[in-house]
Design a protein around this motif. Structure first.
Motif, PDB file in Angstrom:
ATOM      1  N   ILE A   1      10.996  84.622  17.876  1.00 40.06           N
ATOM      2  CA  ILE A   1      10.296  85.521  18.797  1.00 40.06           C
ATOM      3  C   ILE A   1       9.965  86.834  18.098  1.00 40.06           C
ATOM      4  O   ILE A   1       8.860  87.369  18.236  1.00 40.06           O
ATOM      5  CB  ILE A   1      11.130  85.773  20.076  1.00 40.06           C
ATOM      6  N   ASN A   2      10.920  87.327  17.299  1.00 37.23           N
ATOM      7  CA  ASN A   2      10.664  88.564  16.541  1.00 37.23           C
ATOM      8  C   ASN A   2       9.574  88.337  15.501  1.00 37.23           C
ATOM      9  O   ASN A   2       8.729  89.210  15.278  1.00 37.23           O
ATOM     10  CB  ASN A   2      11.947  89.042  15.865  1.00 37.23           C
ATOM     11  N   LEU A   3       9.587  87.170  14.875  1.00 29.21           N
ATOM     12  CA  LEU A   3       8.546  86.849  13.893  1.00 29.21           C
ATOM     13  C   LEU A   3       7.170  86.861  14.550  1.00 29.21           C
ATOM     14  O   LEU A   3       6.214  87.444  14.018  1.00 29.21           O
ATOM     15  CB  LEU A   3       8.829  85.478  13.272  1.00 29.21           C
ATOM     16  N   ILE A   4       7.068  86.248  15.727  1.00 30.05           N
ATOM     17  CA  ILE A   4       5.789  86.207  16.444  1.00 30.05           C
ATOM     18  C   ILE A   4       5.367  87.610  16.869  1.00 30.05           C
ATOM     19  O   ILE A   4       4.197  87.995  16.700  1.00 30.05           O
ATOM     20  CB  ILE A   4       5.910  85.261  17.662  1.00 30.05           C
ATOM     21  N   SER A   5       6.300  88.391  17.386  1.00 28.75           N
ATOM     22  CA  SER A   5       5.997  89.777  17.777  1.00 28.75           C
ATOM     23  C   SER A   5       5.536  90.589  16.585  1.00 28.75           C
ATOM     24  O   SER A   5       4.575  91.372  16.673  1.00 28.75           O
ATOM     25  CB  SER A   5       7.230  90.439  18.401  1.00 28.75           C
ATOM     26  N   ASN A   6       6.206  90.401  15.436  1.00 30.62           N
ATOM     27  CA  ASN A   6       5.834  91.144  14.226  1.00 30.62           C
ATOM     28  C   ASN A   6       4.466  90.734  13.709  1.00 30.62           C
ATOM     29  O   ASN A   6       3.696  91.566  13.218  1.00 30.62           O
ATOM     30  CB  ASN A   6       6.885  90.940  13.131  1.00 30.62           C
ATOM     31  N   MET A   7       4.144  89.435  13.824  1.00 33.05           N
ATOM     32  CA  MET A   7       2.821  88.972  13.394  1.00 33.05           C
ATOM     33  C   MET A   7       1.721  89.648  14.222  1.00 33.05           C
ATOM     34  O   MET A   7       0.671  90.013  13.690  1.00 33.05           O
ATOM     35  CB  MET A   7       2.721  87.450  13.513  1.00 33.05           C
ATOM     36  N   ILE A   8       1.986  89.825  15.524  1.00 31.03           N
ATOM     37  CA  ILE A   8       1.005  90.498  16.388  1.00 31.03           C
ATOM     38  C   ILE A   8       0.944  91.984  16.049  1.00 31.03           C
ATOM     39  O   ILE A   8      -0.142  92.570  15.922  1.00 31.03           O
ATOM     40  CB  ILE A   8       1.336  90.258  17.866  1.00 31.03           C
ATOM     41  N   SER A   9       2.119  92.606  15.836  1.00 34.18           N
ATOM     42  CA  SER A   9       2.157  94.036  15.484  1.00 34.18           C
ATOM     43  C   SER A   9       1.458  94.297  14.149  1.00 34.18           C
ATOM     44  O   SER A   9       0.798  95.326  13.973  1.00 34.18           O
ATOM     45  CB  SER A   9       3.610  94.524  15.390  1.00 34.18           C
ATOM     46  N   ASP A  10       1.622  93.348  13.219  1.00 35.76           N
ATOM     47  CA  ASP A  10       1.002  93.497  11.893  1.00 35.76           C
ATOM     48  C   ASP A  10      -0.452  93.042  11.881  1.00 35.76           C
ATOM     49  O   ASP A  10      -1.068  92.949  10.819  1.00 35.76           O
ATOM     50  CB  ASP A  10       1.794  92.692  10.856  1.00 35.76           C
ATOM     51  N   GLU A  11      -0.980  92.719  13.058  1.00 36.55           N
ATOM     52  CA  GLU A  11      -2.372  92.293  13.226  1.00 36.55           C
ATOM     53  C   GLU A  11      -2.709  91.034  12.424  1.00 36.55           C
ATOM     54  O   GLU A  11      -3.775  90.922  11.826  1.00 36.55           O
ATOM     55  CB  GLU A  11      -3.335  93.440  12.875  1.00 36.55           C
ATOM     56  N   SER A  12      -1.767  90.098  12.435  1.00 34.75           N
ATOM     57  CA  SER A  12      -2.047  88.791  11.849  1.00 34.75           C
ATOM     58  C   SER A  12      -3.212  88.165  12.606  1.00 34.75           C
ATOM     59  O   SER A  12      -3.171  88.051  13.832  1.00 34.75           O
ATOM     60  CB  SER A  12      -0.815  87.890  11.977  1.00 34.75           C
ATOM     61  N   PRO A  13      -4.258  87.741  11.899  1.00 38.28           N
ATOM     62  CA  PRO A  13      -5.437  87.215  12.615  1.00 38.28           C
ATOM     63  C   PRO A  13      -5.121  85.996  13.471  1.00 38.28           C
ATOM     64  O   PRO A  13      -5.711  85.807  14.529  1.00 38.28           O
ATOM     65  CB  PRO A  13      -6.417  86.870  11.490  1.00 38.28           C
TER      66      PRO A  13
END
Length: 436
Positions: free
Chosen positions: A39-51
């Motif tokens: 869940i943290n990985l997914i949240s971080n991907m969104i925060s880091d603007e992973s396309p």
């Protein structure tokens, strides 16, 4: 509009239901608890603007495409999509929805997906298309994919012979990443329109980008609704935070548990909908290429209900006990007309009369589910309300997240494909040395 919620029943995967072939609740709960860190990985991907996970929240890139889409729709009766693997499978999964739309506001061009390099395919294509009314969309993230480079050269030379080099160029659009690559350099030289493929987005994960949605827009589908479905899933994950309440986490955890503890080395995906036939092929690449590393992963097997009840179910029930089954049911669909007697009323068909064809499909699914459970095979049921743009967007994002979560449980990188890259280089080496 209500969210396109996916519901999931995994009770048929546990030993309490199917005996020793099922997972234990204790081990499953342990895996589910482990999955929480994703869940943290997914949240971080969104925060880091992973396309991959940010595209569903965007609209401007699609709005910017609309003028080009309108031009292609006006000029061409057919559009050939050149690409292979992730550059093609996602778009095919979405665009297959257009085949089932009974009401179209305007005439759409027919899409022809060319994935392979079979010479007969190209001979047939060139004999049957009207060159003056045919467009081409060339898709390759790297711009160096051998198959796509070969396809492009064949098709451009065909069009050049018919129209001349300058007019031929106006029939093409290229989607590739920025920087130096073969296709981009050629397109720049020929003044072909180039659309940028995000370099941080792998091909098999590109379905929510212009790779999947430019073709979808050409056939009149709603790309905003497709992304909305993905957004439904992501919002739920970000809001609930507990894996036990999140369907992608439950699905990944049971798949991992069965593979690790019960040696279920094959995963069978079996939707009961013809509209999901291309989706199965997209899932197959996503799961295999993302997880098949370092001895990890399970082999994805695609089936379609009810068709494969007549070709595969014998093996599934009575063959090697190495499979985990996922059935997909469409819950809120129009069920079709009633089946009535033809000519004479046959009393042996009383069970069928006044039932709809949709009723038959639902009962066939339940029969398959029951026989697999009776034979102690681990099986889950996924249900989605509708197979439309929003429903398919939800389903695809669900399986993307399941893949990422499962990879995290295996402690592998879901975004690379080293074995594939080695094969590509070897093919080029053989082509350079082999005399025909």
């Amino acid at each position: 509009i209500k969210d396109m919620n996916i519901t999931q029943n995994i009770t048929g995967c546990f030993n309490a239901k199917i005996g020793s072939g099922g997972a234990s609740r204790e081990k499953y709960n342990k895996v589910l608890k482990q999955s929480k860190k994703t869940i943290n990985l997914i949240s971080n991907m969104i925060s880091d603007e992973s396309p991959l996970l940010c595209l569903p929240f965007q609209k401007k890139d699609l709005m910017d495409l609309e003028a080009l889409v309108s031009e292609f729709r006006r000029k061409f009766d057919k559009v050939v999509i050149l690409g292979t693997g992730g550059s093609s499978l996602g778009a095919q999964a979405i665009c297959s929805l257009s085949d089932y739309k009974t009401r179209q506001r305007r005439k759409n061009p027919k899409l022809i997906f060319v994935e392979n390099i079979d010479p007969i395919k190209f001979e047939t294509l060139f004999k049957t298309v009207n060159h003056s009314k045919t467009g081409f969309v060339v898709i390759s993230k790297s711009g160096n994919t051998l198959e796509t480079v070969s396809q492009f050269h064949l098709c451009f030379n065909f069009m050049k012979r018919k129209l001349g080099i300058k007019r031929a160029a106006r029939h093409f659009v290229l989607i590739t990443q920025s920087g130096r690559n073969i296709l981009r350099a050629t397109a720049e030289h020929l003044n072909i329109i180039i659309l940028d493929h995000d370099e941080n987005l792998g091909g098999r994960y590109s379905v929510f980008s212009l790779v999947g949605l430019f073709p979808a827009m050409l056939v009149g589908l709603n790309p905003y609704s497709f992304r909305e479905g993905a957004k439904d899933i992501l919002r739920t994950v970000l809001k609930k935070k507990a894996p036990k309440n999140l369907e992608p986490f439950k699905g990944a955890s049971i798949a991992f548990s069965l593979a690790k503890h019960k040696k279920k080395t094959n995963t069978v995906l079996m939707p009961y909908s013809d509209r999901l036939a291309s989706f199965v092929l997209w899932f197959r690449q996503l799961w295999a290429e993302s997880l098949g590393k370092g001895g990890c992963g399970t082999t994805p097997i695609g089936s379609i209900g009810t068709i494969d009840q007549h070709s595969q179910l014998q093996l599934y029930v009575d063959g090697p006990d190495d499979k985990f089954f996922t059935l997909i049911k469409i819950t809120a669909e129009h069920k079709g007309s009633k089946i009535m007697p033809v000519g004479i009323k046959d009393r042996s068909l009383d069970f069928l009369y006044n039932r709809t064809i949709g009723d038959v499909m639902s009962c066939e699914l339940e029969a398959t589910r029951s026989i697999l459970i009776q034979n102690k095979k681990p099986i889950r049921l996924l249900e989605i309300p509708k197979v439309n743009e929003r429903g398919l967007g939800s389903l695809m994002m669900h399986f993307i997240l399941e893949t990422i979560i499962t990879a995290d449980l295996y402690k592998i990188n879901p975004f690379d494909q080293p074995a594939v890259e080695s094969g590509k280089e070897l093919a080029k080496k053989y082509l350079g040395k082999t005399k025909f």
